[in-house]
Every structure is written in structure tokens, then in C-alpha cells.
Scaffold this motif. Structure first.
Motif, PDB file in Angstrom:
ATOM      1  N   TYR A  12       0.923  -1.374  -0.003  1.00  0.00           N
ATOM      2  CA  TYR A  12      -0.203   0.304  -0.059  1.00  0.00           C
ATOM      3  C   TYR A  12       0.749   1.380   0.008  1.00  0.00           C
ATOM      4  O   TYR A  12       0.546   2.273  -0.633  1.00  0.00           O
ATOM      5  N   CYS A  13       1.894   1.273   0.645  1.00  0.00           N
ATOM      6  CA  CYS A  13       2.624   2.362   0.931  1.00  0.00           C
ATOM      7  C   CYS A  13       3.384   2.455  -0.515  1.00  0.00           C
ATOM      8  O   CYS A  13       3.775   3.579  -0.777  1.00  0.00           O
ATOM      9  N   ALA A  14       3.750   1.443  -1.294  1.00  0.00           N
ATOM     10  CA  ALA A  14       4.515   1.516  -2.633  1.00  0.00           C
ATOM     11  C   ALA A  14       3.495   2.127  -3.483  1.00  0.00           C
ATOM     12  O   ALA A  14       3.846   3.052  -4.045  1.00  0.00           O
ATOM     13  N   ARG A  15       2.359   1.949  -3.555  1.00  0.00           N
ATOM     14  CA  ARG A  15       1.146   2.447  -4.387  1.00  0.00           C
ATOM     15  C   ARG A  15       0.947   4.076  -4.069  1.00  0.00           C
ATOM     16  O   ARG A  15       0.784   4.726  -4.834  1.00  0.00           O
ATOM     17  N   ALA A  16       0.963   4.410  -2.599  1.00  0.00           N
ATOM     18  CA  ALA A  16       0.890   5.716  -2.092  1.00  0.00           C
ATOM     19  C   ALA A  16       2.091   6.425  -2.733  1.00  0.00           C
ATOM     20  O   ALA A  16       2.007   7.620  -3.174  1.00  0.00           O
ATOM     21  N   SER A  17       3.296   5.769  -2.638  1.00  0.00           N
ATOM     22  CA  SER A  17       4.515   6.845  -3.011  1.00  0.00           C
ATOM     23  C   SER A  17       4.195   6.785  -4.615  1.00  0.00           C
ATOM     24  O   SER A  17       4.809   8.098  -5.162  1.00  0.00           O
ATOM     25  N   HIS A  18       3.666   6.006  -5.262  1.00  0.00           N
ATOM     26  CA  HIS A  18       3.732   6.182  -6.642  1.00  0.00           C
ATOM     27  C   HIS A  18       2.546   7.298  -7.228  1.00  0.00           C
ATOM     28  O   HIS A  18       2.802   8.015  -8.075  1.00  0.00           O
ATOM     29  N   GLN A  70      -8.134   8.894   1.469  1.00  0.00           N
ATOM     30  CA  GLN A  70      -9.174   8.623   0.599  1.00  0.00           C
ATOM     31  C   GLN A  70      -9.283   9.408  -0.795  1.00  0.00           C
ATOM     32  O   GLN A  70      -9.579   8.787  -1.905  1.00  0.00           O
ATOM     33  N   ILE A  71      -8.967  10.692  -0.554  1.00  0.00           N
ATOM     34  CA  ILE A  71      -9.062  11.672  -1.772  1.00  0.00           C
ATOM     35  C   ILE A  71      -7.755  11.559  -2.523  1.00  0.00           C
ATOM     36  O   ILE A  71      -7.755  11.513  -3.510  1.00  0.00           O
ATOM     37  N   MET A  72      -6.632  11.660  -1.848  1.00  0.00           N
ATOM     38  CA  MET A  72      -5.202  11.840  -2.380  1.00  0.00           C
ATOM     39  C   MET A  72      -4.766  10.400  -2.864  1.00  0.00           C
ATOM     40  O   MET A  72      -4.052  10.525  -3.949  1.00  0.00           O
ATOM     41  N   ILE A  73      -4.561   9.680  -2.054  1.00  0.00           N
ATOM     42  CA  ILE A  73      -4.072   8.350  -2.539  1.00  0.00           C
ATOM     43  C   ILE A  73      -5.005   7.224  -2.951  1.00  0.00           C
ATOM     44  O   ILE A  73      -4.460   6.788  -4.012  1.00  0.00           O
ATOM     45  N   GLU A  74      -6.203   6.985  -2.451  1.00  0.00           N
ATOM     46  CA  GLU A  74      -7.168   6.191  -3.230  1.00  0.00           C
ATOM     47  C   GLU A  74      -8.031   6.950  -4.231  1.00  0.00           C
ATOM     48  O   GLU A  74      -8.445   5.977  -5.173  1.00  0.00           O
ATOM     49  N   LEU A 238     -34.178  11.619  -7.287  1.00  0.00           N
ATOM     50  CA  LEU A 238     -33.512  11.780  -8.647  1.00  0.00           C
ATOM     51  C   LEU A 238     -34.598  10.919  -9.504  1.00  0.00           C
ATOM     52  O   LEU A 238     -33.990  10.614 -10.859  1.00  0.00           O
ATOM     53  N   SER A 239     -35.788  10.430  -9.160  1.00  0.00           N
ATOM     54  CA  SER A 239     -36.562   9.251 -10.082  1.00  0.00           C
ATOM     55  C   SER A 239     -36.921  10.164 -11.218  1.00  0.00           C
ATOM     56  O   SER A 239     -37.281   9.629 -12.288  1.00  0.00           O
ATOM     57  N   SER A 240     -37.135  11.606 -11.323  1.00  0.00           N
ATOM     58  CA  SER A 240     -37.400  12.145 -12.594  1.00  0.00           C
ATOM     59  C   SER A 240     -36.429  12.580 -13.551  1.00  0.00           C
ATOM     60  O   SER A 240     -36.589  13.583 -14.313  1.00  0.00           O
ATOM     61  N   TYR A 241     -35.210  12.249 -12.954  1.00  0.00           N
ATOM     62  CA  TYR A 241     -34.017  12.783 -13.893  1.00  0.00           C
ATOM     63  C   TYR A 241     -33.425  11.567 -14.499  1.00  0.00           C
ATOM     64  O   TYR A 241     -33.386  10.329 -14.020  1.00  0.00           O
ATOM     65  N   GLU A 242     -32.655  11.772 -15.699  1.00  0.00           N
ATOM     66  CA  GLU A 242     -32.001  10.851 -16.482  1.00  0.00           C
ATOM     67  C   GLU A 242     -30.444  11.013 -15.833  1.00  0.00           C
ATOM     68  O   GLU A 242     -30.072  12.449 -15.874  1.00  0.00           O
ATOM     69  N   TYR A 243     -29.758  10.173 -15.708  1.00  0.00           N
ATOM     70  CA  TYR A 243     -28.317  10.318 -15.486  1.00  0.00           C
ATOM     71  C   TYR A 243     -27.563   9.053 -15.668  1.00  0.00           C
ATOM     72  O   TYR A 243     -28.055   7.917 -15.676  1.00  0.00           O
ATOM     73  N   GLN A 244     -26.156   9.119 -15.598  1.00  0.00           N
ATOM     74  CA  GLN A 244     -25.270   7.719 -15.303  1.00  0.00           C
ATOM     75  C   GLN A 244     -24.871   7.577 -14.114  1.00  0.00           C
ATOM     76  O   GLN A 244     -24.170   8.654 -13.639  1.00  0.00           O
ATOM     77  N   HIS A 245     -24.949   6.659 -13.509  1.00  0.00           N
ATOM     78  CA  HIS A 245     -24.602   6.347 -11.932  1.00  0.00           C
ATOM     79  C   HIS A 245     -23.531   5.531 -12.180  1.00  0.00           C
ATOM     80  O   HIS A 245     -23.303   4.223 -12.752  1.00  0.00           O
ATOM     81  N   LEU A 246     -22.568   5.793 -11.248  1.00  0.00           N
ATOM     82  CA  LEU A 246     -21.430   4.892 -10.844  1.00  0.00           C
ATOM     83  C   LEU A 246     -20.911   5.060  -9.275  1.00  0.00           C
ATOM     84  O   LEU A 246     -21.253   6.145  -8.805  1.00  0.00           O
ATOM     85  N   LYS A 247     -20.162   3.823  -8.768  1.00  0.00           N
ATOM     86  CA  LYS A 247     -19.639   3.898  -7.486  1.00  0.00           C
ATOM     87  C   LYS A 247     -18.122   4.167  -7.481  1.00  0.00           C
ATOM     88  O   LYS A 247     -17.848   3.530  -8.546  1.00  0.00           O
ATOM     89  N   SER A 248     -17.625   4.678  -6.633  1.00  0.00           N
ATOM     90  CA  SER A 248     -16.120   5.088  -6.368  1.00  0.00           C
ATOM     91  C   SER A 248     -15.895   5.105  -4.929  1.00  0.00           C
ATOM     92  O   SER A 248     -16.245   6.187  -4.254  1.00  0.00           O
ATOM     93  N   GLY A 249     -15.379   4.159  -4.332  1.00  0.00           N
ATOM     94  CA  GLY A 249     -15.238   4.049  -2.837  1.00  0.00           C
ATOM     95  C   GLY A 249     -16.657   4.230  -2.058  1.00  0.00           C
ATOM     96  O   GLY A 249     -17.706   3.671  -2.246  1.00  0.00           O
TER      97      GLY A 249
END
Length: 271
Positions: A12-18, A70-74, A238-249
Motif C-alpha cells: 500500500y505504501c508503495a502504491r501511495a508513493s507512486h 481517501q482523496i489523495m491516495i485512493e 432523482l427519479s424524474s431525472y436521467e443520469y449515469q450512475h457509478l460508485k467510487s469508494g
């Protein structure tokens, strides 16, 4: 088992360093150790990820290193990176790490950051000050209407709950709150390309009423939903709206919002 944990931590630290750089990773590790071992010297650590124009301040013995991870590393906001964004409302800005990410990812963006807690607001203002007129920070809260709210702290400064002030709350810490339509007016934005919301359950209040006063003027939403009730209320709104939904963390991202009965949306926020 312990060796597996050590190996996972090293990887994880190697990933964070990158991602953020070697020195920022060491600073983040130090801040995390401060939190876990409960020591408070030094009081602040300044961390400068390689992709930020300016360093950010993290406080000892707070959740700041966790939010930084969460914000800067992941890189939770990475799915937003290809959008065309020039205006952002950051509701629940905490110490400004999400706003700093946005300001560096989108070179022409302007951010209007709203944070209820006084200590968070002070650090947020300091972290965003180098961006000058591109970032405005307001102490306040998002709500379904204009109100005075009482702050409650649970586990940490990133876990702040609010409720409307009653007669018994005269000695409590209070903050002014606005509905999102009025926050858009305060920001000076005609339309908002992104509303980021992380308000520890207040999304239940925000999305259960008056959404038609502001939602047609928002292109994208990025929200952390803190309960099943919040999730149900949010997606019902949001039921009366169209949109593209995705999850991130921990985030739900709804992109390219448009009313089903008006694909072009409105042009100007109603007075």
C-alpha cells in the motif's frame, strides 16, 4: 497473519508513493501513526502531493490522514476527471482536501466550499487560500431551507451532525444554514457543474423537499450516503431525472443530470 499485514502495508505504501510521492507518503504515515497512538506533537503536518500546486495541512489526532488517504491516495474522485467542470459547490468541505483536488484537476474551475465546523473551516480556509479567487470558503451548512442549526460532534471532526436549534440549545454551538438554491446564489454561479455532498446524514433533509428549486441547475452530483434511508431518499429525489450512475469508494456519482421532461434543463436559477 502478521506477515500478510506487513506485506499488505508495504504494498500500500508503495502504491501511495507512486501516487503522491515518497515524502508525502512518509508524512501521511506519520500523521496516521499520530492518530492511532494518540500523540499530538507536532500539531500539524504539511503534506505536498506531487499533483497539487500547494501543500495541505493535516492536524494531529484527527481524521485528517484518513480523509487524505481517501482523496489523495485512493483517488476517489478520479471518475470525475474527464468531465468538463468550471463551477463546484463543495458541501461538507471539511479541511478542503476535496476542493484542493478539484482545483488542481480542473485548471479553470471555481470552488464554493461550505463547512460547518469552526476548526475545519479555519484549516480549510488556510489550505485553499493559495488558490485566491478560484476558491471561496464559507462557514455554514447545507439544509432544506434557511435555518440556524446546532452542531453535534460524534467520533471526530469529520463526523459532525446538525439539527435545528430549539429553545433548550441557547448555549450550544450554532451555525447558519441555507438551502442549496440559496447557496448557488451566494456562490454567484448561474449553473453548477458539480455539487459534492458529504454532510454526515443531512442529505436526508436536503433531498426530501424543495429539490426542484435547485436540482435542474446542477449537471453532476457526487455524494456520500450515510444510511439506507439517505440512499432511498436520494434516489427517490432523482427519479424524474436521467443520469449515469457509478460508485467510487464510498461515493455515489450521478453524471449528466437532466430532467426527463426537459432534456436541456433550465438556463437561469429562479429568483
Amino acid at each position: 497473519m502478521n506477515m500478510n499485514r506487513v506485506n499488505n502495508f508495504v504494498h500500500y505504501c508503495a502504491r501511495a508513493s507512486h501516487t503522491v510521492g515518497i515524502i508525502p507518503t512518509c508524512q501521511w504515515i506519520f500523521g496516521t501513526v499520530q492518530y492511532n497512538l494518540n500523540f499530538s506533537s507536532p500539531r500539524f503536518v504539511r503534506v505536498w502531493p506531487r499533483f497539487l500546486d500547494h501543500p495541505v495541512k493535516l492536524r494531529a489526532r484527527t481524521s485528517d490522514p484518513f480523509v487524505f488517504r481517501q482523496i489523495m491516495i485512493e483517488n476517489e474522485y478520479a471518475p470525475l476527471g474527464d468531465l468538463k467542470i468550471s463551477s463546484i459547490l463543495d458541501l461538507g468541505a471539511n479541511i478542503g482536501l476535496s476542493s484542493a483536488w478539484f482545483l488542481n484537476r480542473f485548471p479553470n474551475v471555481r470552488v464554493f466550499a461550505v463547512e460547518a465546523d469552526a476548526d475545519n473551516y479555519t484549516v480549510c480556509s488556510e489550505n485553499l487560500a493559495p488558490y485566491r479567487e478560484r476558491a471561496q470558503v464559507v462557514r455554514g451548512a447545507a439544509w432544506s431551507r434557511h435555518a440556524t442549526l446546532v452542531l453535534r460532534w460524534k467520533s471526530c471532526a469529520a463526523n459532525i451532525h446538525v439539527h435545528e436549534r430549539g429553545t433548550e440549545d441557547v448555549n450550544e454551538v450554532c451555525v447558519e444554514a441555507w438551502d442549496i438554491a440559496n447557496l448557488i446564489r451566494l456562490s454567484g454561479f448561474e449553473r453548477v457543474d458539480l455539487v459534492k455532498i458529504d454532510v454526515e446524514g443531512v442529505e436526508l433533509e436536503i433531498f426530501r423537499s424543495n429539490i426542484d428549486n435547485w436540482l435542474p441547475f446542477v449537471r453532476n452530483l457526487c455524494i456520500e450516503l450515510h444510511s439506507q434511508a439517505c440512499r432511498d431518499t436520494f434516489f427517490a429525489a432523482l427519479s424524474s431525472y436521467e443520469y449515469q450512475h457509478l460508485k467510487s469508494g464510498e461515493l455515489d456519482i450521478c453524471m449528466n443530470l437532466r430532467p426527463k421532461n426537459d432534456p436541456q434543463g433550465a438556463v437561469h436559477l429562479a429568483n
